[in-house]
Enzyme design. Structure first.
Site, PDB file in Angstrom:
ATOM      1  N   GLU A  47       0.805  -1.228   0.086  1.00 63.10           N
ATOM      2  CA  GLU A  47       0.043  -0.077  -0.101  1.00 63.10           C
ATOM      3  C   GLU A  47       0.880   1.226  -0.175  1.00 63.10           C
ATOM      4  O   GLU A  47       1.984   1.327   0.623  1.00 63.10           O
ATOM      5  CB  GLU A  47      -0.876   0.022   1.216  1.00 63.10           C
ATOM      6  CG  GLU A  47      -2.009   1.017   1.201  1.00 63.10           C
ATOM      7  CD  GLU A  47      -1.609   2.374   1.922  1.00 63.10           C
ATOM      8  OE1 GLU A  47      -2.407   3.294   2.263  1.00 63.10           O
ATOM      9  OE2 GLU A  47      -0.505   2.665   2.483  1.00 63.10           O
ATOM     10  N   ASP A 107       0.942   5.767  -0.778  1.00 65.90           N
ATOM     11  CA  ASP A 107       0.156   7.202  -0.682  1.00 65.90           C
ATOM     12  C   ASP A 107       0.772   8.014  -1.881  1.00 65.90           C
ATOM     13  O   ASP A 107       1.979   8.162  -1.880  1.00 65.90           O
ATOM     14  CB  ASP A 107       0.026   7.871   0.692  1.00 65.90           C
ATOM     15  CG  ASP A 107      -0.167   7.010   1.725  1.00 65.90           C
ATOM     16  OD1 ASP A 107      -1.573   6.592   1.815  1.00 65.90           O
ATOM     17  OD2 ASP A 107       0.650   6.450   2.346  1.00 65.90           O
ATOM     18  N   ASP A 127       1.141  -2.861   9.125  1.00 67.20           N
ATOM     19  CA  ASP A 127       2.414  -2.382   9.059  1.00 67.20           C
ATOM     20  C   ASP A 127       3.346  -3.705   9.202  1.00 67.20           C
ATOM     21  O   ASP A 127       4.467  -3.475   8.865  1.00 67.20           O
ATOM     22  CB  ASP A 127       2.813  -1.635  10.414  1.00 67.20           C
ATOM     23  CG  ASP A 127       1.744  -0.146  10.335  1.00 67.20           C
ATOM     24  OD1 ASP A 127       1.436   0.011   9.281  1.00 67.20           O
ATOM     25  OD2 ASP A 127       1.958   0.522  11.467  1.00 67.20           O
TER      26      ASP A 127
HETATM   27  O1  G3P Z   1      -5.473   1.515   3.806  1.00 67.08           O
HETATM   28  C1  G3P Z   1      -5.861   2.618   4.474  1.00 67.08           C
HETATM   29  C2  G3P Z   1      -4.796   3.213   5.234  1.00 67.08           C
HETATM   30  O2  G3P Z   1      -3.892   3.511   4.317  1.00 67.08           O
HETATM   31  C3  G3P Z   1      -5.361   4.595   5.278  1.00 67.08           C
HETATM   32  O3  G3P Z   1      -4.668   5.511   6.492  1.00 67.08           O
HETATM   33  O4  G3P Z   1      -3.622   7.376   7.014  1.00 67.08           O
HETATM   34  O5  G3P Z   1      -2.432   5.106   6.715  1.00 67.08           O
HETATM   35  O6  G3P Z   1      -3.074   6.426   4.856  1.00 67.08           O
HETATM   36  P1  G3P Z   1      -3.581   6.175   6.265  1.00 67.08           P
HETATM   37 CA    CA Z   2      -2.854   4.907   3.064  1.00 67.94          CA
END
Ligand code: G3P
Ligand code: CA
Length: 238
Positions: free
Chosen positions: A33, A35, A229
């Site tokens: 995952e 961002d 994590d």
């Molecule tokens: O997968 C959802 C999660 O990544 C959302 O929270 O703040 O870690 O981006 P965050």
């Molecule tokens: Ca995220």
């Protein structure tokens, strides 16, 4: 159940860096995952916060930097000195390195403050052959609707906060028109809800597991994926 390494294996290495994503691959995770945000010169880069302060040696908004300027920042020392050479990756670099090796769950951050990010992400992904191994997720309904408009076959996940318990038949019908999956906060886990979401044709992911005890509890539910994590919490289940 897919094991999804949250920002990479972020308990073992600095989040959203090649180091953390490499550990996730080594640990046998099914997905990483990550961002994404946009730079001042419209490049899509991999970083969680809208500022560089917490995870680099710089400061200020990501969108106040050009890609060349961001690439000079140290994105690893905050975690441990051994990671001093880690840099903020671009989405393009991540897809080149991992798209044939592991699934990629891409979270679009702050879409309201980053006009055009959905189209930019869809364009980059379009250069790669994608199937169920690339998923776009967001808390923002409109961002996912725009993604589906640009790339109808691209899989999407809507991230849900606890007020989702107010989900109605109408909301679930709407969500299922643009989301392949609902990614629910771990505190919301509930078999009745999982079955109900499945009955609307969507998968269920859970975010974010940070300890073994929670992992053991989560494993008992019929979910399709878990964001963690530390993928090793789930290793015995694979
Ligand atoms: O997968 C959802 C999660 O990544 C959302 O929270 O703040 O870690 O981006 P965050
Ligand atoms: Ca995220």
């Amino acid at each position: 159940m897919y094991i999804i390494a949250h920002r990479g294996s972020s308990s073992a290495a600095p989040e959203n860096t090649i180091a953390a994503f490499d550990v996730a691959v080594e640990q046998g995770a099914d997905y990483i995952e990550l961002d994404v945000q946009m730079t001042m010169d419209q490049h899509v880069v991999v970083i969680h916060d809208d500022t560089v302060d917490r995870t680099t040696n710089g400061n200020g908004l990501v969108k106040s930097y050009t890609l060349d300027q961001l690439k000079k920042l140290d994105a690893g020392s905050w975690f441990d000195q051994q990671y001093t050479n880690e840099r903020i990756p671009t989405l393009q670099e991540i897809l080149e390195r991992y798209s044939q090796r592991i699934g990629i769950l891409i979270e679009i951050k702050h879409p309201k403050r980053q006009i055009g990010i959905e189209k930019a992400v869809a364009r980059i992904i379009n250069r790669f052959s994608y199937s169920r191994h690339i998923i776009i997720q967001s808390f923002d309904v409109h961002a996912l609707q725009r993604i589906k408009a640009f790339a109808p076959s691209l899989r999407t996940a809507l991230i849900i906060k606890p007020d989702a318990f107010k989900l109605t038949k109408r909301k679930l019908t709407t969500y299922s028109s643009f989301a392949n999956c609902l990614n629910m906060k771990k505190t919301m886990i509930n078999k009745w809800w999982i079955d109900r979401i499945h009955s609307f044709g969507m998968e269920v992911f859970i975010w974010t597991v940070k300890d073994q005890k929670t992992a053991d509890r989560i494993k008992k539910y019929p979910i399709d994926g878990v964001v963690t994590d530390n993928p090793l919490f789930f290793q015995k289940e694979k």
